[in-house]
Design an enzyme around this catalytic site. Structure first.
Site, short mmCIF file in Angstrom:
data_model
loop_
_atom_site.label_atom_id
_atom_site.label_comp_id
_atom_site.label_asym_id
_atom_site.label_seq_id
_atom_site.Cartn_x
_atom_site.Cartn_y
_atom_site.Cartn_z
N ALA A 73 0.53 -1.27 0.33
CA ALA A 73 0.01 -0.22 0.11
C ALA A 73 0.98 2.02 0.14
O ALA A 73 0.47 2.48 -1.07
CB ALA A 73 -1.17 -0.29 1.08
N GLN A 181 -7.24 -1.00 4.49
CA GLN A 181 -7.52 -1.43 6.47
C GLN A 181 -9.42 -1.93 5.74
O GLN A 181 -9.56 -2.94 7.02
CB GLN A 181 -7.51 0.04 7.71
N ALA A 202 -1.81 -6.80 0.92
CA ALA A 202 -2.24 -8.30 1.07
C ALA A 202 -1.73 -8.56 2.97
O ALA A 202 -2.77 -8.95 3.08
CB ALA A 202 -1.12 -9.03 0.06
N CYS A 328 4.38 1.99 12.39
CA CYS A 328 5.42 2.48 11.73
C CYS A 328 5.59 3.99 13.03
O CYS A 328 7.07 4.68 13.24
CB CYS A 328 4.75 4.04 10.71
C1 PLP Z 1 -0.76 -1.02 6.94
C2 PLP Z 1 -1.40 0.58 6.57
C3 PLP Z 1 -0.34 1.00 4.94
C4 PLP Z 1 1.23 0.20 4.72
O1 PLP Z 1 0.66 -0.39 3.84
P1 PLP Z 1 2.18 -1.17 3.06
O2 PLP Z 1 1.15 -2.37 2.44
O3 PLP Z 1 2.75 -2.58 4.57
O4 PLP Z 1 3.28 -0.63 2.27
C5 PLP Z 1 -0.78 2.15 4.37
N1 PLP Z 1 -2.15 3.00 4.94
C6 PLP Z 1 -2.26 2.36 6.03
C7 PLP Z 1 -3.66 2.48 5.92
C8 PLP Z 1 -2.31 1.06 6.20
O5 PLP Z 1 -2.79 0.32 7.67
#
Ligand code: PLP
Length: 385
Positions: A73, A181, A202, A328
């Site tokens: 994401a 999410q 994923a 993070c």
């Molecule tokens: C986990 C998350 C991301 C980042 O996704 P990754 O695949 O770990 O880079 C971005 N936005 C939201 C809302 C998330 O929960």
């Protein structure tokens, strides 16, 4: 019951064994490069990728040609925001987003602010929701993108995307939603919701880490993007680089499972979340952060007045895996910017816990977590720091 109990599913989820099973052949006998056009190894890999593309598209009401595979994401968010910013530079440089977005969005927008972009940061109310009239009032002739997440990763609050989509459409501005999410946990339909770009991942839906996708609308209106990764022109030029075939197969399978089982998962998990929340609300000074109506079914975020959240997490770590906010930011001792945007003071923001249940969470684990969190909170409340 195996310890520690995992209640941090908003950070990541375990792979569903059925996902792993689907992926395995693509590491060994079906190892081909999906871009190899001259032999069966390539054809087989390409067929698997196209099958996954249909599975991802089906989950969000898109067409397969509107799906661009990414490493997750974060990359999808970067491609959406920077891709629109570069592509529509002649139309304007203004982006509207929200203070409670994921760091992937916040840091990308901050990056653009340093490169000539103008960003409006919408506030949220004490429930974590944006005000639609404030959104509409923020739109300028130079606005090229509205960027509002679907469900928040820390508090689970769901923004009114359908209404946002309507405003965006009426004003002729593209609408991007980070739905990482929400996808797979609640019905998402890019047509009905008026979403032009959507990011998903994923590993938040029982698939592997390192695979994700960006939905890019192809008609009514057609959205085009400037690629952020140059190379062999993979993914219709929008994202070059050899495709992560096993990861993509896993993402596709994860989406197919969610499409089939999302409702059954929700019906099982939501009452467990409610039981956990009710159990912990009996503690002195306990409260839930964010809307309890517009919320993901498996998430709760709670504050316990008078405790240090870091001490709570450390005391629990051997028994219950939890976090105080997004993965993070939890390495830094800063209080959650999401909770602060809801109006919590530093002290209460520090005294907060994010709980994320998942597909494999059991009643026994929930009972255990209520017991362990309750006794630890009470002990910390008795011993002043
Ligand atoms: C986990 C998350 C991301 C980042 O996704 P990754 O695949 O770990 O880079 C971005 N936005 C939201 C809302 C998330 O929960």
């Amino acid at each position: 019951m195996k310890l520690p109990v995992y209640l941090d599913h908003n950070a990541t989820t375990p792979c569903d064994p059925r996902v792993v099973e689907a992926m395995l052949p693509y590491f060994t006998e079906r190892f081909g490069n999906a871009a190899s056009r001259t032999h069966a190894f390539g054809w087989q890999a390409e067929e698997a990728v196209e099958n996954a593309r249909e599975q991802v598209a089906a989950l969000i009401g898109a067409g397969p040609r509107e799906i661009v595979f990414t490493s997750g994401a974060t990359e999808a968010v970067n491609l959406a925001i920077k891709g629109v910013f570069d592509r529509y530079a002649s139309r304007g440089n203004h982006i509207i987003t929200v203070k409670t977005e994921h760091k992937a969005v916040i840091d990308t927008c901050k990056h653009l602010e340093r490169s000539g972009g103008e960003v409006s940061w919408l506030p949220v109310d004490s429930e974590g929701l944006i005000d639609l009239s404030e959104l509409e009032a923020a739109i300028r002739p130079t606005t090229i993108l509205i960027c509002v997440m679907l469900a928040n990763n820390e508090i689970g609050v769901i923004q009114p995307v359908r209404e946002i989509g309507e405003i965006a459409r009426r004003k002729g501005v593209a609408f991007f939603s980070d739905a990482t999410q929400a996808v797979g946990k609640l019905p998402v339909d890019v047509q009905a919701d008026g979403i032009d770009l959507l990011a998903l991942s994923a590993h938040k839906i029982y698939g592997p880490k390192g695979a994700g996708a960006l939905y890019v609308r192809r008609r009514d209106p057609r959205i085009s993007l400037t690629a952020q990764m140059d190379g062999g022109g993979h993914e219709r030029g929008m994202r070059s680089g050899t495709l992560n075939v096993p990861g993509i197969v896993g993402l596709g399978k994860a989406c197919a499972l969610c499409e089939k089982e999302m409702e059954a998962d929700r019906v099982r998990i939501e009452p467990m979340r409610d039981r956990l929340e009710q159990g912990l609300l009996r503690l002195d000074g306990a409260k839930v952060n964010g809307s309890r109506i517009h919320r993901l079914p498996a998430t709760t975020n709670m504050s316990f007045a008078g405790i240090d959240g870091e001490a709570l997490l450390a005391a629990l770590a051997k028994d219950v895996a939890l976090s105080s906010g997004s993965a993070c930011t939890s390495a830094s001792p800063e209080p959650s910017y999401v909770l602060k945007a809801l109006g919590l003071d530093d002290e209460l923001a520090y005294a907060s816990l994010r709980i994320g249940l998942g597909r494999f969470t059991t009643d026994e684990e929930v009972g255990y977590a209520i017991e362990r969190v309750s006794e630890t909170v009470q002990r910390l409340q008795r011993q002043p720091s």
